[in-house]
Motif scaffolding. Sequence first.
Motif, PDB file in Angstrom:
ATOM      1  N   GLN A   1       0.837  -1.200   0.000  1.00  0.00           N
ATOM      2  CA  GLN A   1       0.000   0.000   0.000  1.00  0.00           C
ATOM      3  C   GLN A   1       0.873   1.251   0.000  1.00  0.00           C
ATOM      4  O   GLN A   1       0.494   2.274  -0.594  1.00  0.00           O
ATOM      5  N   GLU A   2       2.037   1.177   0.628  1.00  0.00           N
ATOM      6  CA  GLU A   2       2.976   2.299   0.556  1.00  0.00           C
ATOM      7  C   GLU A   2       3.423   2.530  -0.884  1.00  0.00           C
ATOM      8  O   GLU A   2       3.514   3.681  -1.344  1.00  0.00           O
ATOM      9  N   SER A   3       3.703   1.430  -1.593  1.00  0.00           N
ATOM     10  CA  SER A   3       4.119   1.563  -2.992  1.00  0.00           C
ATOM     11  C   SER A   3       3.008   2.146  -3.839  1.00  0.00           C
ATOM     12  O   SER A   3       3.250   2.958  -4.747  1.00  0.00           O
ATOM     13  N   ILE A   4       1.768   1.758  -3.547  1.00  0.00           N
ATOM     14  CA  ILE A   4       0.630   2.306  -4.290  1.00  0.00           C
ATOM     15  C   ILE A   4       0.514   3.805  -4.041  1.00  0.00           C
ATOM     16  O   ILE A   4       0.285   4.597  -4.967  1.00  0.00           O
ATOM     17  N   ALA A   5       0.664   4.208  -2.793  1.00  0.00           N
ATOM     18  CA  ALA A   5       0.559   5.628  -2.468  1.00  0.00           C
ATOM     19  C   ALA A   5       1.691   6.428  -3.114  1.00  0.00           C
ATOM     20  O   ALA A   5       1.476   7.517  -3.663  1.00  0.00           O
ATOM     21  N   ASN A   6       2.909   5.895  -3.078  1.00  0.00           N
ATOM     22  CA  ASN A   6       4.055   6.602  -3.654  1.00  0.00           C
ATOM     23  C   ASN A   6       3.979   6.669  -5.179  1.00  0.00           C
ATOM     24  O   ASN A   6       4.681   7.481  -5.793  1.00  0.00           O
ATOM     25  N   ALA A   7       3.157   5.817  -5.788  1.00  0.00           N
ATOM     26  CA  ALA A   7       3.007   5.860  -7.242  1.00  0.00           C
ATOM     27  C   ALA A   7       2.397   7.180  -7.699  1.00  0.00           C
ATOM     28  O   ALA A   7       2.496   7.543  -8.873  1.00  0.00           O
ATOM     29  N   GLY A   8       1.771   7.914  -6.776  1.00  0.00           N
ATOM     30  CA  GLY A   8       1.216   9.213  -7.134  1.00  0.00           C
ATOM     31  C   GLY A   8       2.270  10.223  -7.539  1.00  0.00           C
ATOM     32  O   GLY A   8       1.953  11.233  -8.189  1.00  0.00           O
ATOM     33  N   TYR A   9       3.528   9.974  -7.190  1.00  0.00           N
ATOM     34  CA  TYR A   9       4.615  10.868  -7.580  1.00  0.00           C
ATOM     35  C   TYR A   9       5.094  10.593  -9.002  1.00  0.00           C
ATOM     36  O   TYR A   9       5.884  11.378  -9.543  1.00  0.00           O
ATOM     37  N   LEU A  10       4.673   9.478  -9.596  1.00  0.00           N
ATOM     38  CA  LEU A  10       5.191   9.053 -10.897  1.00  0.00           C
ATOM     39  C   LEU A  10       4.173   9.313 -11.999  1.00  0.00           C
ATOM     40  O   LEU A  10       2.965   9.357 -11.746  1.00  0.00           O
ATOM     41  N   PRO A  11       4.645   9.458 -13.238  1.00  0.00           N
ATOM     42  CA  PRO A  11       3.713   9.655 -14.360  1.00  0.00           C
ATOM     43  C   PRO A  11       3.030   8.347 -14.742  1.00  0.00           C
ATOM     44  O   PRO A  11       3.475   7.252 -14.391  1.00  0.00           O
ATOM     45  N   ARG A  12       1.955   8.464 -15.506  1.00  0.00           N
ATOM     46  CA  ARG A  12       1.214   7.327 -16.026  1.00  0.00           C
ATOM     47  C   ARG A  12       1.135   7.464 -17.538  1.00  0.00           C
ATOM     48  O   ARG A  12       0.839   8.553 -18.072  1.00  0.00           O
TER      49      ARG A  12
ATOM     50  N   ASN B   1      -1.158  17.974  -6.057  1.00  0.00           N
ATOM     51  CA  ASN B   1      -2.561  17.649  -5.749  1.00  0.00           C
ATOM     52  C   ASN B   1      -2.910  18.015  -4.314  1.00  0.00           C
ATOM     53  O   ASN B   1      -3.695  17.328  -3.658  1.00  0.00           O
ATOM     54  N   GLY B   2      -2.311  19.059  -3.832  1.00  0.00           N
ATOM     55  CA  GLY B   2      -2.634  19.510  -2.481  1.00  0.00           C
ATOM     56  C   GLY B   2      -2.079  18.622  -1.389  1.00  0.00           C
ATOM     57  O   GLY B   2      -2.701  18.489  -0.324  1.00  0.00           O
ATOM     58  N   PHE B   3      -0.927  17.974  -1.638  1.00  0.00           N
ATOM     59  CA  PHE B   3      -0.262  17.099  -0.665  1.00  0.00           C
ATOM     60  C   PHE B   3      -1.061  15.829  -0.370  1.00  0.00           C
ATOM     61  O   PHE B   3      -0.843  15.172   0.647  1.00  0.00           O
TER      62      PHE B   3
ATOM     63  N   THR C   1      -0.997  12.985  -2.104  1.00  0.00           N
ATOM     64  CA  THR C   1      -0.109  11.825  -2.235  1.00  0.00           C
ATOM     65  C   THR C   1       0.769  11.669  -1.005  1.00  0.00           C
ATOM     66  O   THR C   1       0.970  10.552  -0.498  1.00  0.00           O
ATOM     67  N   GLN C   2       1.283  12.752  -0.507  1.00  0.00           N
ATOM     68  CA  GLN C   2       2.125  12.690   0.684  1.00  0.00           C
ATOM     69  C   GLN C   2       1.348  12.160   1.883  1.00  0.00           C
ATOM     70  O   GLN C   2       1.841  11.318   2.646  1.00  0.00           O
ATOM     71  N   ALA C   3       0.119  12.616   2.049  1.00  0.00           N
ATOM     72  CA  ALA C   3      -0.707  12.146   3.169  1.00  0.00           C
ATOM     73  C   ALA C   3      -1.038  10.662   3.026  1.00  0.00           C
ATOM     74  O   ALA C   3      -1.013   9.911   4.009  1.00  0.00           O
ATOM     75  N   GLN C   4      -1.343  10.231   1.807  1.00  0.00           N
ATOM     76  CA  GLN C   4      -1.646   8.823   1.584  1.00  0.00           C
ATOM     77  C   GLN C   4      -0.429   7.948   1.850  1.00  0.00           C
ATOM     78  O   GLN C   4      -0.553   6.845   2.409  1.00  0.00           O
ATOM     79  N   ALA C   5       0.753   8.431   1.472  1.00  0.00           N
ATOM     80  CA  ALA C   5       1.976   7.663   1.729  1.00  0.00           C
ATOM     81  C   ALA C   5       2.242   7.552   3.227  1.00  0.00           C
ATOM     82  O   ALA C   5       2.617   6.482   3.722  1.00  0.00           O
ATOM     83  N   ARG C   6       2.047   8.631   3.961  1.00  0.00           N
ATOM     84  CA  ARG C   6       2.237   8.586   5.412  1.00  0.00           C
ATOM     85  C   ARG C   6       1.240   7.626   6.068  1.00  0.00           C
ATOM     86  O   ARG C   6       1.593   6.847   6.962  1.00  0.00           O
ATOM     87  N   ARG C   7      -0.002   7.711   5.637  1.00  0.00           N
ATOM     88  CA  ARG C   7      -1.007   6.818   6.209  1.00  0.00           C
ATOM     89  C   ARG C   7      -0.657   5.361   5.937  1.00  0.00           C
ATOM     90  O   ARG C   7      -0.821   4.491   6.806  1.00  0.00           O
TER      91      ARG C   7
END
Length: 442
Positions: A273-284, A323-325, A327-333
Amino acid sequence: MNVLMLAVALATQATPVNLEDARARSRENVQALTAALQASSAEQDVRIARSSLLPQLRFQLGASVDYNGPQRFISVERDASGAFVRQVVDLEESLLPNFGLSLGVQQLIYDRAVWARLEQSGAQLEAQQGEALEQQDTSELEGINRFYSLFRTQATIQVLEANVRRSEQQLERARALFQAGRVGKAEELSAQVNLGNDRIAVVARQSQLATDQARLSTWLAMPGAEAVEAVDPGVLAQSPAPAPALEQALQEARTRRPLLVALRKRLRAAELQESIANAGYLPRVSLQGSYSRNGPNADIVFGNPRLQNSVSGGVTVSWDLFNGFTTQAQARRAQYQSRVAELNLQQSERELEGTVRQSHVALAAQITSAELAEANRKAAADALVLAEERFNAGVSSTLEVRDAQLKLTQAELTLLENRINVEIARFTLMRAMGTLAPGEAK
């Protein structure tokens, strides 16, 4: 004797169930099947996660019509002199049909979150399968307990019936000695009262027998009204095997207990789930293509392949730069949830070690108790033989025989209880070790 004959008649109508049948049926009871269905549901989640990586095809076929009522427009036109004049234009109502078909394809090229979700769903599937095995072990152990509860009641009734037969023999001896003038009438009456009390004890166990039969039959998904009989597993005729070494039991539990396997996979899913959250920093990156045909006439759209053709394609790159932080919040969670899963695993490992040790000590203690109970039973049997010989010789009373008889019965019941407790404790240890079903966890 009518009561005993009735008990025998009821027993002959019962459906026999041996220990292996009870174990196998318990692993397929309602609770175990429910857990297995949940694992099957998790398997479909893997297929859903994998579907995002496969080409997405969409075919669309449609027809529509637009109705326009009478309308009036004001238009400005240049007349012959070059001046601009306003003219009123009236349009009649109209129907404008439109026909179309299209085929679109979309293929994902790169999205780290999708790959991570697929791996996460696989970990969750393995965790669910481990939990299903854990539930099967729980159901099997409960089935074993219910089987031995029924067998204990059956064996207890047999012990009490044997005591009734001894009381009948004592009554016959007392009556014969009274008729021979060697003892008083009180000895015969005392023996008769003892026999009545022993028969009452047998009758009192019949309700417990019915309760244990219902508990076992319903657990094995058999009709609740069906009487079942626990087939003698042969444990009373053999000495209990020694307990395994504690270190061996702990090692088996660490590697084979389904609960730990499931918790390890839950931890892996939380880490993904951490990897999924950190994927928000990458392009698609994705690829799209479409083919379509549209027109006002069905014959043109569907009947003339040379006309109305339209093909498009392209590559899309999307990147959330800010995106208003979120992705960062999701990664921390996700990090916090991963830590929670890690703590749960560590605590469960400690608790499992404690459970294994407790079960190991309980098994060793039950084996020792069974050995002591066997020695007591032998001593009580010898004491009864001695008391009967003294009574037959006219140098003791029914009271002395009765005391020896009750002590033997109690010793037999104690041995029965402890011997069955040994088997329950052994299966409980196997449950803690994860070895009830061979090769079920890795």
